[in-house]
Design an enzyme around this catalytic site. Structure first.
Site, PDB file in Angstrom:
ATOM      1  N   LEU A   1      31.425   8.533  31.207  1.00 31.75           N
ATOM      2  CA  LEU A   1      30.437   7.984  32.138  1.00 31.75           C
ATOM      3  C   LEU A   1      30.446   8.376  33.013  1.00 31.75           C
ATOM      4  O   LEU A   1      28.971   8.751  33.431  1.00 31.75           O
ATOM      5  CB  LEU A   1      31.050   6.317  33.002  1.00 31.75           C
ATOM      6  CG  LEU A   1      31.341   5.296  31.738  1.00 31.75           C
ATOM      7  CD1 LEU A   1      31.835   3.971  32.832  1.00 31.75           C
ATOM      8  CD2 LEU A   1      29.619   4.697  31.367  1.00 31.75           C
TER       9      LEU A   1
ATOM     10  N   GLY B   1      36.681  13.917  41.592  1.00 38.06           N
ATOM     11  CA  GLY B   1      38.103  15.024  41.741  1.00 38.06           C
ATOM     12  C   GLY B   1      39.208  14.608  41.582  1.00 38.06           C
ATOM     13  O   GLY B   1      40.311  15.326  40.990  1.00 38.06           O
ATOM     14  N   PHE B   2      39.384  13.148  40.686  1.00 38.60           N
ATOM     15  CA  PHE B   2      40.449  12.798  40.741  1.00 38.60           C
ATOM     16  C   PHE B   2      40.879  12.448  39.016  1.00 38.60           C
ATOM     17  O   PHE B   2      41.936  12.853  38.513  1.00 38.60           O
ATOM     18  CB  PHE B   2      40.703  10.931  41.070  1.00 38.60           C
ATOM     19  CG  PHE B   2      39.408  10.036  40.687  1.00 38.60           C
ATOM     20  CD1 PHE B   2      40.161   9.679  39.048  1.00 38.60           C
ATOM     21  CD2 PHE B   2      38.021  10.061  40.980  1.00 38.60           C
ATOM     22  CE1 PHE B   2      39.693   8.607  38.578  1.00 38.60           C
ATOM     23  CE2 PHE B   2      37.218   9.263  40.116  1.00 38.60           C
ATOM     24  CZ  PHE B   2      38.110   8.415  39.373  1.00 38.60           C
ATOM     25  N   GLY B   3      39.259  12.792  38.189  1.00 39.93           N
ATOM     26  CA  GLY B   3      39.211  13.457  37.083  1.00 39.93           C
ATOM     27  C   GLY B   3      38.306  12.183  36.438  1.00 39.93           C
ATOM     28  O   GLY B   3      37.381  12.470  37.001  1.00 39.93           O
TER      29      GLY B   3
ATOM     30  N   THR C   1      36.181   9.222  34.527  1.00 36.96           N
ATOM     31  CA  THR C   1      35.787   8.119  33.560  1.00 36.96           C
ATOM     32  C   THR C   1      34.426   7.251  32.557  1.00 36.96           C
ATOM     33  O   THR C   1      34.082   8.120  32.194  1.00 36.96           O
ATOM     34  CB  THR C   1      35.087   7.412  35.248  1.00 36.96           C
ATOM     35  OG1 THR C   1      34.940   7.163  36.974  1.00 36.96           O
ATOM     36  CG2 THR C   1      34.358   6.081  34.876  1.00 36.96           C
TER      37      THR C   1
ATOM     38  N   ASP D   1      33.223   6.808  50.622  1.00 35.99           N
ATOM     39  CA  ASP D   1      32.638   7.456  49.777  1.00 35.99           C
ATOM     40  C   ASP D   1      31.256   6.616  49.716  1.00 35.99           C
ATOM     41  O   ASP D   1      30.479   6.332  48.126  1.00 35.99           O
ATOM     42  CB  ASP D   1      33.247   8.339  48.583  1.00 35.99           C
ATOM     43  CG  ASP D   1      32.053   9.061  48.136  1.00 35.99           C
ATOM     44  OD1 ASP D   1      31.347   9.744  48.487  1.00 35.99           O
ATOM     45  OD2 ASP D   1      32.809   9.614  46.605  1.00 35.99           O
TER      46      ASP D   1
END
Length: 565
Positions: free
Chosen positions: A43, A47-49, A51, A172
């Site tokens: 999707l 920054g974290f990975g 989706t 965010d």
């Protein structure tokens, strides 16, 4: 098999991280996570990975979202600390129970390719984010109206009030992280930034994806205390929400609305809103956190009232409007009365369960009655109608068997059966209404240039034209059914852009299509498109109409290639 990161570094297919830059590599379509969640497609990424959209094999293949939390650490102590931070954030998300926040289901730790991956599992929200909605508007030189933005604020501020009551700051908020949910037309707040932020300051977590670094909010949307100092308050979320509202109103990014040299927002120049709403925005956007509203309820209390309640995803005013034109002689006082009546009847029309271009049918009888009364000089009766219109409560309009376009089907209190069938088919196919109506309009007026895009009426003399419009709509639905597009491809109709093709080019260049080339993708898509729409080869690039269908066909081919089918 070789795979590539976004920097085109070559990697072995079994790798989960790029051996050159450390960037996490995407999970392949069909991959099972925790022997339960099957990856359908990616999707997005942050920054974290990444989706992913997935199917839950234990819940009758119910769709859900997997949010990847992908550390690159070697030391066991670092891994343990990372896990603790992840679980702490998962616990925070788990306690959030609000209908406009995706429900949290589980947190997972999975070893893939010899590396530890963490995942959050949440509800999948079927809808378009407000960035996509804005882009749809902009493609037709439109933006959100002030009333629409007020409606959004009224619907999302209670969500922030709840969130802050749980001592959680989103960090965010932006058009990308607000989704208009199709099932109930409510805005849903997604993508909580807490899990992205905590490890970044510790120095043992690698979360860089291409040029995307871990950030505490988006530049332009987040206030300075958040971006520069890493401090967040409840009012930081209110600041970001105000910026989001201004972007939807103007269609411009924050950098174009703010003079960084003077440190002022461009009120009256780039930003034009009513004085009352401007005052609310100014307080939400105050430079110092203590000068802003301190909670969401304070903002709700100060919001100006709207003239009418509109849906969070309103219809596009460019589509066919079958207006009832009220033209009557008279002095200034009479014109004011007519204006009031028109405003009142529009409020009723906006509440009707019909496409916006059909609503005037339901108020045309009112308009006709008013004209008769004015001509008769019955001013008192007109005032009575004005008072009466305010209290009218219209039920759902019944479906009748007489098809649209047939003479005698001009009654304002009936919804034509043929139209009802068209709308039902469109809804079943999950084709966005704004795109569908725009497409049919363009095809209709292309065949009828002599109309010069004049609005149709509900009168019997326009019945043949309405019949032609309906015929074009039915033919388009038939073609889209024959195309056998996936639901995902159909749902995105109206939102495709050159960016999609650019992404496919980069993916093909990176070897993500295997032996399949971009040239083959274009050729195969052209073949299928030309079979469906012979003689329309020149319309493939028109992103307002046929180009969207071309892109949808291509998107499905890309999905099949990536899944190995």
């Amino acid at each position: 098999m070789q795979v590539f990161c976004t920097k085109n570094h070559v990697n072995n297919g079994s790798n989960r991280f790029c051996t050159h830059c450390g960037e996490p590599l995407p999970l392949p379509v069909g991959q099972l996570v925790d022997k339960r969640y099957k990856i359908i497609r990616q999707l997005g990424q942050g920054g974290f990975g990444r989706t992913y959209l997935a199917e839950d094999k234990n819940q009758a293949n119910k769709q859900c979202v997997l949010k990847e939390f992908a550390p690159q650490v070697q030391d066991p102590q670092d891994l343990q600390k990372a896990k603790e931070l992840f679980e702490r954030e998962a616990k925070t998300l788990k306690k959030l129970q609000h209908p406009q926040i995706p429900k949290f289901h589980a947190s997972l730790q999975e070893k893939l390719g010899g590396k530890d991956f963490f995942f959050l599992v949440q509800d999948y929200i079927d809808g378009d984010n407000y960035r996509q909605l804005l882009e749809q508007r902009q493609s037709q030189k439109q933006t959100f109206s002030e009333e629409e933005v007020l409606t959004l604020l009224e619907k999302i501020l209670p969500v922030l009030a709840y969130l802050h009551s749980q001592d959680v700051v989103h960090r965010d908020i932006s058009p990308d992280n607000l989704i208009w949910r199709r099932s109930d037309s409510l805005p849903v707040l997604i993508d909580f930034g807490g899990v992205k932020q905590l490890p970044a300051s510790q120095g043992f977590w690698f979360t860089q994806l291409a040029v995307h670094n871990t950030l505490l909010g988006k530049t332009g949307y987040a206030p300075e205390e958040q971006l520069r100092q890493g401090k967040v308050y409840f009012s930081s979320d209110l600041y970001s929400l105000a910026v989001t509202a201004l972007v939807l109103l103007t269609g411009k990014e924050p950098q174009a609305l703010y003079d960084s040299y003077q440190g002022i927002w461009l009120w009256g120049k780039e930003i034009k809103v009513s004085p009352k709403l401007e005052a609310v925005f100014k307080k939400m956007l105050a430079y110092q956190p203590n000068a802003r509203y301190q909670n969401a309820n304070q903002v709700l209390k100060d919001l100006p009232t709207k003239g009418a309640t509109v849906a969070a995803k309103p219809q596009n005013p460019q589509i066919t409007k079958l207006k009832t034109m009220i033209v009557a002689p008279g002095g200034k006082q009479t014109r004011q009365v007519i204006s009031k009546i028109h405003q009142k009847t529009q409020l009723i029309a906006n509440k009707m369960p019909l496409p916006v271009w059909m609503r005037p049918f339901a108020v045309s009888m009112l308009g006709t009655s008013v004209i008769v009364l004015i001509v008769a000089g019955s001013f008192a009766a007109v005032n009575a109608i004005i008072r009466g219109v305010s209290s009218i409560s219209l039920p759902t309009l019944p479906t009748v068997s007489n098809p649209i376009g047939k003479p005698g089907n001009d009654k304002p209190n009936q919804q034509p059966g043929r139209l009802s069938q068209i709308l039902s088919r469109r809804q079943q196919l999950e084709i966005p209404e704004a795109y569908f109506i725009r497409m049919v309009d363009n095809l209709f007026y292309a065949q009828k240039p002599e109309l010069q895009r004049r609005a149709l009426t509900g009168k019997s003399e326009d019945a043949p034209l309405r019949d032609e419009w309906a015929g074009i709509a039915e033919n388009l639905l038939q073609k889209l059914e024959q195309a056998q597009l996936s639901p995902a491809a159909r749902r995105k109709l109206g939102s495709y852009s050159q960016k999609d093709f650019d992404r496919w080019r980069e993916q093909a260049k990176a070897g993500q299509f295997g032996d399949y080339t971009l040239k083959e993708l274009t050729k195969d898509t052209n073949t299928q498109f030309d079979r469906l729409f012979p003689g329309k080869q020149g319309e493939r690039s028109n992103l307002q109409t046929y180009g969207q269908i071309w892109y949808a066909i291509a998107a499905d081919r890309v999905s099949k290639v990536q899944s190995g089918n």
